[in-house]
Design a protein around this motif. Structure first.
Motif, PDB file in Angstrom:
ATOM      1  N   MET A 271       0.827  -1.197   0.000  1.00 12.58           N
ATOM      2  CA  MET A 271       0.000   0.000   0.000  1.00 12.58           C
ATOM      3  C   MET A 271       0.868   1.256   0.000  1.00 12.58           C
ATOM      4  SD  MET A 271      -2.662  -1.371   2.903  1.00 12.58           S
ATOM      5  CE  MET A 271      -3.960  -0.175   2.609  1.00 12.58           C
ATOM      6  N   LYS A 272       0.241   2.378  -0.303  1.00 11.58           N
ATOM      7  CA  LYS A 272       0.982   3.640  -0.368  1.00 11.58           C
ATOM      8  C   LYS A 272       1.613   3.965   0.972  1.00 11.58           C
ATOM      9  CE  LYS A 272       0.462   8.521  -1.659  1.00 11.58           C
ATOM     10  NZ  LYS A 272      -0.475   9.576  -2.124  1.00 11.58           N
ATOM     11  N   TYR A 273       0.831   3.865   2.057  1.00 12.15           N
ATOM     12  CA  TYR A 273       1.388   4.137   3.385  1.00 12.15           C
ATOM     13  C   TYR A 273       0.765   3.253   4.465  1.00 12.15           C
ATOM     14  CZ  TYR A 273      -2.723   7.204   3.286  1.00 12.15           C
ATOM     15  OH  TYR A 273      -3.992   7.699   3.124  1.00 12.15           O
ATOM     16  N   VAL A 282     -14.429   0.024   9.627  1.00  4.69           N
ATOM     17  CA  VAL A 282     -14.590  -1.143   8.750  1.00  4.69           C
ATOM     18  C   VAL A 282     -16.064  -1.521   8.709  1.00  4.69           C
ATOM     19  CG1 VAL A 282     -14.181  -3.636   8.602  1.00  4.69           C
ATOM     20  CG2 VAL A 282     -12.270  -2.095   9.038  1.00  4.69           C
ATOM     21  N   LYS A 283     -16.539  -1.879   7.521  1.00  5.27           N
ATOM     22  CA  LYS A 283     -17.931  -2.294   7.381  1.00  5.27           C
ATOM     23  C   LYS A 283     -18.022  -3.796   7.169  1.00  5.27           C
ATOM     24  CE  LYS A 283     -22.254  -1.420   4.911  1.00  5.27           C
ATOM     25  NZ  LYS A 283     -22.943  -0.629   3.861  1.00  5.27           N
ATOM     26  N   ASP A 284     -18.846  -4.450   8.000  1.00  3.52           N
ATOM     27  CA  ASP A 284     -19.185  -5.861   7.833  1.00  3.52           C
ATOM     28  C   ASP A 284     -20.352  -5.914   6.847  1.00  3.52           C
ATOM     29  OD1 ASP A 284     -20.399  -8.405   8.107  1.00  3.52           O
ATOM     30  OD2 ASP A 284     -19.535  -8.643  10.107  1.00  3.52           O
ATOM     31  N   LEU A 318     -13.617   1.638   5.364  1.00  3.05           N
ATOM     32  CA  LEU A 318     -14.504   2.754   5.050  1.00  3.05           C
ATOM     33  C   LEU A 318     -13.759   3.967   4.494  1.00  3.05           C
ATOM     34  CD1 LEU A 318     -16.949   2.568   8.085  1.00  3.05           C
ATOM     35  CD2 LEU A 318     -17.434   1.975   5.708  1.00  3.05           C
ATOM     36  N   ASN A 319     -12.434   3.998   4.645  1.00  2.56           N
ATOM     37  CA  ASN A 319     -11.666   5.126   4.128  1.00  2.56           C
ATOM     38  C   ASN A 319     -11.263   4.935   2.669  1.00  2.56           C
ATOM     39  OD1 ASN A 319     -11.672   6.594   6.578  1.00  2.56           O
ATOM     40  ND2 ASN A 319      -9.995   5.342   7.357  1.00  2.56           N
ATOM     41  N   ASP A 320     -10.792   3.742   2.330  1.00  2.00           N
ATOM     42  CA  ASP A 320     -10.291   3.545   0.961  1.00  2.00           C
ATOM     43  C   ASP A 320     -10.881   2.315   0.263  1.00  2.00           C
ATOM     44  OD1 ASP A 320      -9.038   1.444   2.259  1.00  2.00           O
ATOM     45  OD2 ASP A 320      -7.030   2.307   2.153  1.00  2.00           O
TER      46      ASP A 320
END
Length: 370
Positions: A271-273, A282-284, A318-320
């Protein structure tokens, strides 16, 4: 004492030194947790890395060895905004400064950690040097040394950290419940504590243990642990997991999640960072519910590579929207990228250990089928 942080893009940060006096080289990463510096430092997944903590005040509640996630720190350095050497906590045994000295971790404080974090987020992961044993004049004289050292790190450092931090010998933690074979890529102690809390009879193996050795204990479940580095380095484990698939229920966590994916024929990428902190959403997808999770990983599973593997996505970030969980459509196999054991972060997702127990109960009914 003076201290300096050199990034591979040429940026230099000047600060003050603490902890172990020395010079360290590695990849610089950042963690966004507000608490848990002791658990972060002793998480084996940070092997070979320099950790920047974004929370500005570190050390105010001291250190107590009972909260360590491993017997030592495998991180090479720590970067913070400010430190407290007068902790206020009745359980505190020592300061973070003393902890770093005892564990050989080089520290620097009084630097702009926000600037460092933004640089990593914008430009991606960076190699760096951290030193608190040179004066400014000496550092100017040694610039070529630092440049040469960074070049060697970038080009040549391909250590299998999993073999350095994981167990070298098989050992057992007796229990009256299900027999679990745990492949140790750099396991956090709280993963083991969660299995013990559920009465599991645990045998911990080096991650490169052979299939026949693992099966010899007649396991009712396999847990693939967290660990540092590139999952593709775990060649022996990937081949062993291929043989275990379909024989016994499998639960993968973090590195274990990635190794399991590779065993099914999926792919992983750097990953980038990365994701590091105790506040990642996080979504289930099955439950249509969101959780706050603890995370520490620099690699992820490529969602496009899951086609024809039999694996389906169960959780997303949920962010990326990166892959955070998988399960097989027909086999008793599932995994998550985040840390359900999570201490001292959120424990919203500890239910996954119960799902592992339920999966073994459904599959075995307390009787071995191997």
């Amino acid at each position: 004492m003076e201290a300096f942080l050199y990034l591979e893009d040429g940026t230099v940060y000047k600060g003050k030194g603490f902890g172990y006096k020395g010079t360290a080289f590695g990849e610089i990463v950042f963690n966004t947790s507000m608490t848990g510096y002791q658990e972060i430092l002793t998480d084996p997944s940070y092997a070979g890395q320099i950790i920047t903590l974004t929370y500005p005040l570190i050390g105010n509640y001291g250190v107590n060895e009972k909260f360590n996630e491993s017997f030592k720190s495998f991180a090479r350095g720590l970067v913070v905004k400010s430190i407290s050497n007068t902790p206020s906590n009745y359980m505190s045994m020592e300061s973070i400064d003393q902890m770093l000295k005892n564990m050989g971790v080089v520290g620097i404080y009084d630097v702009d950690t926000r600037s460092i974090t933004r640089k990593i987020r914008n430009g991606g992961s960076l190699k760096c040097i951290i030193t608190n044993e040179f004066t400014l004049d000496e550092v100017d004289d040694e610039k070529n040394f630092f440049k040469d050292a960074l070049f060697k790190i970038i080009k040549n450092e391909k250590d299998d950290y999993m073999k350095k931090v994981g167990t070298k010998n098989k050992y057992r933690i007796e229990g009256k419940g299900f027999r679990v074979a745990l492949l140790d890529f750099g396991v956090k102690q709280n993963i083991i504590r969660n299995l013990v809390k559920r009465n599991c009879d645990i045998t911990v193996f080096p991650y490169y243990a052979k299939y026949d050795e693992i099966i010899s204990i007649n396991p009712q479940g396999i847990l693939l642990s967290n660990g540092p580095g590139d999952p593709k380095c775990a060649v022996e484990a990937i081949e062993t997991v291929k043989k275990l698939i379909g024989k016994v229920p499998i639960f993968g966590i973090c590195m274990g999640h990635q190794v399991l994916s590779l065993a099914f024929g999926a792919d992983t990428y750097k990953m980038k960072y990365g994701h590091r902190g105790g506040n990642h959403g996080v979504k289930d997808l099955k439950k249509d519910r969101c959780y706050i999770t603890s995370q520490n990983h620099g690699y992820a599973v490529n969602v496009k590579s899951l086609e024809n593997t039999g694996l389906i996505v169960t959780h997303i970030n949920l962010n990326d929207e990166t892959v955070e969980g998988l399960r097989h459509v027909s086999l008793p196999v599932f995994s998550v990228q985040f840390h359900p054991e999570g201490a001292p972060g959120p424990n919203d997702s500890e239910y996954l250990f119960d799902e592992f127990i339920n999966l073994m109960d459904k599959e075995w009914h307390h009787e071995s089928k191997i």
